[in-house]
Write a protein that holds these residues in place. Structure first.
Motif, PDB file in Angstrom:
ATOM      1  N   LEU A  37       0.822  -1.206   0.000  1.00  0.00           N
ATOM      2  CA  LEU A  37       0.000   0.000   0.000  1.00  0.00           C
ATOM      3  C   LEU A  37       0.857   1.257   0.000  1.00  0.00           C
ATOM      4  CD1 LEU A  37      -2.886  -0.980   2.463  1.00  0.00           C
ATOM      5  CD2 LEU A  37      -3.053  -0.606  -0.007  1.00  0.00           C
ATOM      6  N   GLN A  38       1.926   1.260   0.808  1.00  0.00           N
ATOM      7  CA  GLN A  38       2.815   2.418   0.842  1.00  0.00           C
ATOM      8  C   GLN A  38       3.490   2.639  -0.508  1.00  0.00           C
ATOM      9  OE1 GLN A  38       5.433   1.573   4.161  1.00  0.00           O
ATOM     10  NE2 GLN A  38       4.116   2.659   5.599  1.00  0.00           N
ATOM     11  N   ARG A  39       3.892   1.547  -1.133  1.00  0.00           N
ATOM     12  CA  ARG A  39       4.525   1.667  -2.448  1.00  0.00           C
ATOM     13  C   ARG A  39       3.527   2.171  -3.485  1.00  0.00           C
ATOM     14  NH1 ARG A  39       8.044  -3.120  -5.470  1.00  0.00           N
ATOM     15  NH2 ARG A  39       8.658  -1.866  -7.293  1.00  0.00           N
ATOM     16  N   LEU A  40       2.280   1.705  -3.404  1.00  0.00           N
ATOM     17  CA  LEU A  40       1.250   2.150  -4.338  1.00  0.00           C
ATOM     18  C   LEU A  40       0.978   3.644  -4.170  1.00  0.00           C
ATOM     19  CD1 LEU A  40      -0.933   1.515  -6.452  1.00  0.00           C
ATOM     20  CD2 LEU A  40      -2.472   0.948  -4.542  1.00  0.00           C
ATOM     21  N   VAL A  41       0.875   4.091  -2.915  1.00  0.00           N
ATOM     22  CA  VAL A  41       0.633   5.514  -2.652  1.00  0.00           C
ATOM     23  C   VAL A  41       1.788   6.360  -3.172  1.00  0.00           C
ATOM     24  CG1 VAL A  41       0.449   7.230  -0.807  1.00  0.00           C
ATOM     25  CG2 VAL A  41      -0.882   5.125  -0.681  1.00  0.00           C
ATOM     26  N   ARG A  42       3.008   5.930  -2.889  1.00  0.00           N
ATOM     27  CA  ARG A  42       4.182   6.675  -3.354  1.00  0.00           C
ATOM     28  C   ARG A  42       4.235   6.729  -4.875  1.00  0.00           C
ATOM     29  NH1 ARG A  42       7.397   4.244  -0.475  1.00  0.00           N
ATOM     30  NH2 ARG A  42       8.131   2.629  -1.898  1.00  0.00           N
ATOM     31  N   SER A  43       3.892   5.621  -5.526  1.00  0.00           N
ATOM     32  CA  SER A  43       3.934   5.574  -6.991  1.00  0.00           C
ATOM     33  C   SER A  43       2.893   6.498  -7.606  1.00  0.00           C
ATOM     34  CB  SER A  43       3.719   4.136  -7.470  1.00  0.00           C
ATOM     35  OG  SER A  43       3.668   4.071  -8.873  1.00  0.00           O
ATOM     36  N   LEU A  77       1.169   9.180  -6.137  1.00  0.00           N
ATOM     37  CA  LEU A  77       1.315  10.599  -5.812  1.00  0.00           C
ATOM     38  C   LEU A  77       2.577  11.209  -6.400  1.00  0.00           C
ATOM     39  CD1 LEU A  77       0.063  10.724  -2.118  1.00  0.00           C
ATOM     40  CD2 LEU A  77      -1.152  11.350  -4.198  1.00  0.00           C
ATOM     41  N   SER A  78       3.628  10.411  -6.564  1.00  0.00           N
ATOM     42  CA  SER A  78       4.868  10.954  -7.128  1.00  0.00           C
ATOM     43  C   SER A  78       4.745  11.241  -8.619  1.00  0.00           C
ATOM     44  CB  SER A  78       6.031   9.997  -6.871  1.00  0.00           C
ATOM     45  OG  SER A  78       5.793   8.734  -7.492  1.00  0.00           O
ATOM     46  N   ARG A  79       3.769  10.607  -9.272  1.00  0.00           N
ATOM     47  CA  ARG A  79       3.598  10.802 -10.715  1.00  0.00           C
ATOM     48  C   ARG A  79       2.536  11.843 -11.058  1.00  0.00           C
ATOM     49  NH1 ARG A  79       3.508   4.484 -12.824  1.00  0.00           N
ATOM     50  NH2 ARG A  79       5.633   3.925 -12.137  1.00  0.00           N
ATOM     51  N   THR A  80       1.723  12.224 -10.098  1.00  0.00           N
ATOM     52  CA  THR A  80       0.660  13.165 -10.395  1.00  0.00           C
ATOM     53  C   THR A  80       1.216  14.558 -10.656  1.00  0.00           C
ATOM     54  OG1 THR A  80      -1.400  14.123  -9.580  1.00  0.00           O
ATOM     55  CG2 THR A  80       0.320  13.714  -7.956  1.00  0.00           C
ATOM     56  N   THR A  81       0.532  15.294 -11.501  1.00  0.00           N
ATOM     57  CA  THR A  81       0.935  16.665 -11.827  1.00  0.00           C
ATOM     58  C   THR A  81       0.043  17.698 -11.149  1.00  0.00           C
ATOM     59  OG1 THR A  81      -0.459  16.599 -13.816  1.00  0.00           O
ATOM     60  CG2 THR A  81       1.862  15.964 -14.061  1.00  0.00           C
ATOM     61  N   LEU A  82      -0.889  17.235 -10.321  1.00  0.00           N
ATOM     62  CA  LEU A  82      -1.816  18.145  -9.675  1.00  0.00           C
ATOM     63  C   LEU A  82      -1.198  18.841  -8.472  1.00  0.00           C
ATOM     64  CD1 LEU A  82      -5.071  15.970  -9.784  1.00  0.00           C
ATOM     65  CD2 LEU A  82      -4.359  17.782 -11.369  1.00  0.00           C
ATOM     66  N   ILE A  83      -0.179  18.245  -7.878  1.00  0.00           N
ATOM     67  CA  ILE A  83       0.493  18.841  -6.725  1.00  0.00           C
ATOM     68  C   ILE A  83       1.985  18.847  -6.976  1.00  0.00           C
ATOM     69  CG2 ILE A  83      -1.261  18.274  -4.995  1.00  0.00           C
ATOM     70  CD1 ILE A  83       0.164  15.736  -4.396  1.00  0.00           C
ATOM     71  N   ASP A  84       2.684  19.816  -6.346  1.00  0.00           N
ATOM     72  CA  ASP A  84       4.115  19.944  -6.573  1.00  0.00           C
ATOM     73  C   ASP A  84       4.894  18.910  -5.769  1.00  0.00           C
ATOM     74  OD1 ASP A  84       4.184  20.846  -3.936  1.00  0.00           O
ATOM     75  OD2 ASP A  84       4.124  22.954  -4.509  1.00  0.00           O
ATOM     76  N   GLY A  85       6.204  18.923  -5.943  1.00  0.00           N
ATOM     77  CA  GLY A  85       7.042  17.885  -5.348  1.00  0.00           C
ATOM     78  C   GLY A  85       7.021  17.865  -3.839  1.00  0.00           C
ATOM     79  N   LYS A  86       7.201  19.042  -3.191  1.00  0.00           N
ATOM     80  CA  LYS A  86       7.249  19.092  -1.737  1.00  0.00           C
ATOM     81  C   LYS A  86       5.909  18.720  -1.127  1.00  0.00           C
ATOM     82  CE  LYS A  86       9.425  22.248   0.434  1.00  0.00           C
ATOM     83  NZ  LYS A  86       9.863  23.540   0.966  1.00  0.00           N
ATOM     84  N   ILE A 127       2.577  12.014   1.058  1.00  0.00           N
ATOM     85  CA  ILE A 127       3.055  10.624   1.089  1.00  0.00           C
ATOM     86  C   ILE A 127       3.505  10.252   2.489  1.00  0.00           C
ATOM     87  CG2 ILE A 127       4.907   9.084   0.311  1.00  0.00           C
ATOM     88  CD1 ILE A 127       4.759  10.481  -2.406  1.00  0.00           C
ATOM     89  N   SER A 128       4.251  11.158   3.151  1.00  0.00           N
ATOM     90  CA  SER A 128       4.719  10.895   4.512  1.00  0.00           C
ATOM     91  C   SER A 128       3.550  10.681   5.468  1.00  0.00           C
ATOM     92  CB  SER A 128       5.586  12.072   4.990  1.00  0.00           C
ATOM     93  OG  SER A 128       5.955  11.919   6.338  1.00  0.00           O
ATOM     94  N   LEU A 129       2.505  11.514   5.344  1.00  0.00           N
ATOM     95  CA  LEU A 129       1.345  11.388   6.232  1.00  0.00           C
ATOM     96  C   LEU A 129       0.594  10.090   5.972  1.00  0.00           C
ATOM     97  CD1 LEU A 129      -0.534  12.587   8.359  1.00  0.00           C
ATOM     98  CD2 LEU A 129      -1.724  13.806   6.539  1.00  0.00           C
ATOM     99  N   ILE A 130       0.336   9.773   4.703  1.00  0.00           N
ATOM    100  CA  ILE A 130      -0.420   8.558   4.382  1.00  0.00           C
ATOM    101  C   ILE A 130       0.367   7.310   4.769  1.00  0.00           C
ATOM    102  CG2 ILE A 130      -1.441   7.220   2.502  1.00  0.00           C
ATOM    103  CD1 ILE A 130      -2.106   9.782   1.087  1.00  0.00           C
ATOM    104  N   HIS A 131       1.691   7.316   4.558  1.00  0.00           N
ATOM    105  CA  HIS A 131       2.513   6.184   4.983  1.00  0.00           C
ATOM    106  C   HIS A 131       2.384   5.948   6.484  1.00  0.00           C
ATOM    107  CE1 HIS A 131       5.554   5.731   1.438  1.00  0.00           C
ATOM    108  NE2 HIS A 131       4.305   5.628   1.068  1.00  0.00           N
ATOM    109  N   SER A 132       2.395   7.038   7.247  1.00  0.00           N
ATOM    110  CA  SER A 132       2.263   6.901   8.694  1.00  0.00           C
ATOM    111  C   SER A 132       0.905   6.345   9.073  1.00  0.00           C
ATOM    112  CB  SER A 132       2.488   8.268   9.353  1.00  0.00           C
ATOM    113  OG  SER A 132       2.366   8.187  10.748  1.00  0.00           O
ATOM    114  N   ILE A 133      -0.161   6.814   8.401  1.00  0.00           N
ATOM    115  CA  ILE A 133      -1.508   6.308   8.696  1.00  0.00           C
ATOM    116  C   ILE A 133      -1.598   4.822   8.383  1.00  0.00           C
ATOM    117  CG2 ILE A 133      -3.930   6.454   8.005  1.00  0.00           C
ATOM    118  CD1 ILE A 133      -3.519   9.441   7.538  1.00  0.00           C
ATOM    119  N   ILE A 134      -1.071   4.410   7.225  1.00  0.00           N
ATOM    120  CA  ILE A 134      -1.092   2.990   6.850  1.00  0.00           C
ATOM    121  C   ILE A 134      -0.332   2.149   7.874  1.00  0.00           C
ATOM    122  CG2 ILE A 134      -0.321   1.319   5.112  1.00  0.00           C
ATOM    123  CD1 ILE A 134      -0.825   3.442   2.989  1.00  0.00           C
ATOM    124  N   LYS A 135       0.810   2.656   8.335  1.00  0.00           N
ATOM    125  CA  LYS A 135       1.608   1.910   9.310  1.00  0.00           C
ATOM    126  C   LYS A 135       0.857   1.729  10.619  1.00  0.00           C
ATOM    127  CE  LYS A 135       5.013   4.052  11.197  1.00  0.00           C
ATOM    128  NZ  LYS A 135       6.301   4.756  11.387  1.00  0.00           N
TER     129      LYS A 135
END
Length: 288
Positions: A37-43, A45-54, A60-68
């Protein structure tokens, strides 16, 4: 041979029917699901153009923590159910354990909601330099489910519960105004000091041009300039002068360091006297 194979199957059946084996296998399955799930979220969100890199890395950091956290809580409930405990009854009951879990869940919900609002309102992002609660200063290392992790200049990690965050001073919001205050002695001619500082501003705009915030045409939005005299009596030390310039947020700290160096060189070159602390002592005379 048949006996040995049958015996092997019986042993394996006994092993897999053991509670510890079930817990270990369940934990492994949950661990794999969390990683996927964490890898899917990272993949995604990292490819979307709707939000910037930071912003993407922060979410991603917040969702990873929630999943954990969900995976950890799910594993605990699964382990308890393996030993025959009624999890639903425990949570629905009004016993002491239910009250304790309720208070714990209340704290978790408070931290989660605070973290969601911090990210949604873009108060900070991963990689920003911030001061939290006017006490903790450093680089945002992680925006988690419960805590905000800040790495100080010395490298120490400070964890602050999201629900305890009251004020945030963010140094990375596209632009930062560099403000330098210079205090000189009362014995210095103000017209001479202002002339020297004007020369310093000209050199600042020449040497630190790449640090300044630019408009669409490439011109500085607010170049370095002498605002004027800020105080006639700066804490009883001397005359106070102010120099400002609008910098890019990521270049604020190096710009500030180099600007101070250039200003100090001009003051030294023209022998501008800075205020000095003087301590006057009086001795009471005694008659012999």
């Amino acid at each position: 041979m048949d006996f040995s194979w049958q015996r092997f199957l019986e042993i394996m059946t006994l092993i897999f029917e053991h509670n510890l084996t079930k817990i270990a296998l369940g934990g492994l399955v949950i661990l794999i699901l969390v990683a996927l799930l964490q890898r899917l979220v990272r993949s995604v969100l990292s490819r979307t153009t709707l939000i910037d890199g930071k912003e993407s890395t922060t979410i991603i950091s917040l969702i990873h923590s929630i999943i954990k956290y969900i995976g950890s809580i799910g594993f605990i409930f699964y382990a308890l159910s393996v030993f025959g405990l009624d999890i639903g009854g425990m949570l629905a009951g009004a016993g002491v354990l239910g009250i304790v879990i309720g208070f714990g869940a209340q704290s978790l919900v408070q931290d989660l909601l605070a973290g969601l609002f911090i990210v949604y309102e873009k108060q900070l992002q991963k990689g920003d330099w911030v001061i939290v609660n006017q006490q903790y200063e450093g680089l945002v290392e992680e925006v988690g489910f419960r805590v905000l992790k800040i790495r100080t200049w010395s490298g120490t990690i400070i964890s602050v519960n999201n629900g305890q965050v009251q004020t945030i001073e963010n140094f990375n919001r596209e632009k930062m105004r560099l403000i330098e205050t210079i205090t000189t002695s009362f014995y210095e001619d103000p017209s001479k000091v202002m002339r020297v500082l004007e020369e310093a501003c000209a050199e600042l705009n020449q040497r630190l041009s790449e640090y300044l915030k630019k408009d669409l045409s490439g011109d500085p939005v607010e170049p370095f300039k002498l605002i004027g005299m800020g105080s006639l009596n700066d804490h009883y030390h001397g005359y106070n002068y102010i120099i400002t310039g609008l910098c890019q947020d990521l270049t604020f700290f190096p710009a500030a360091r180099e600007a101070r160096s250039i200003i100090a060189q001009h003051l030294y070159k023209h022998h501008i006297q800075m205020p000095e602390q003087q301590i006057i002592t009086r001795h009471k005379e005694t008659n012999n």
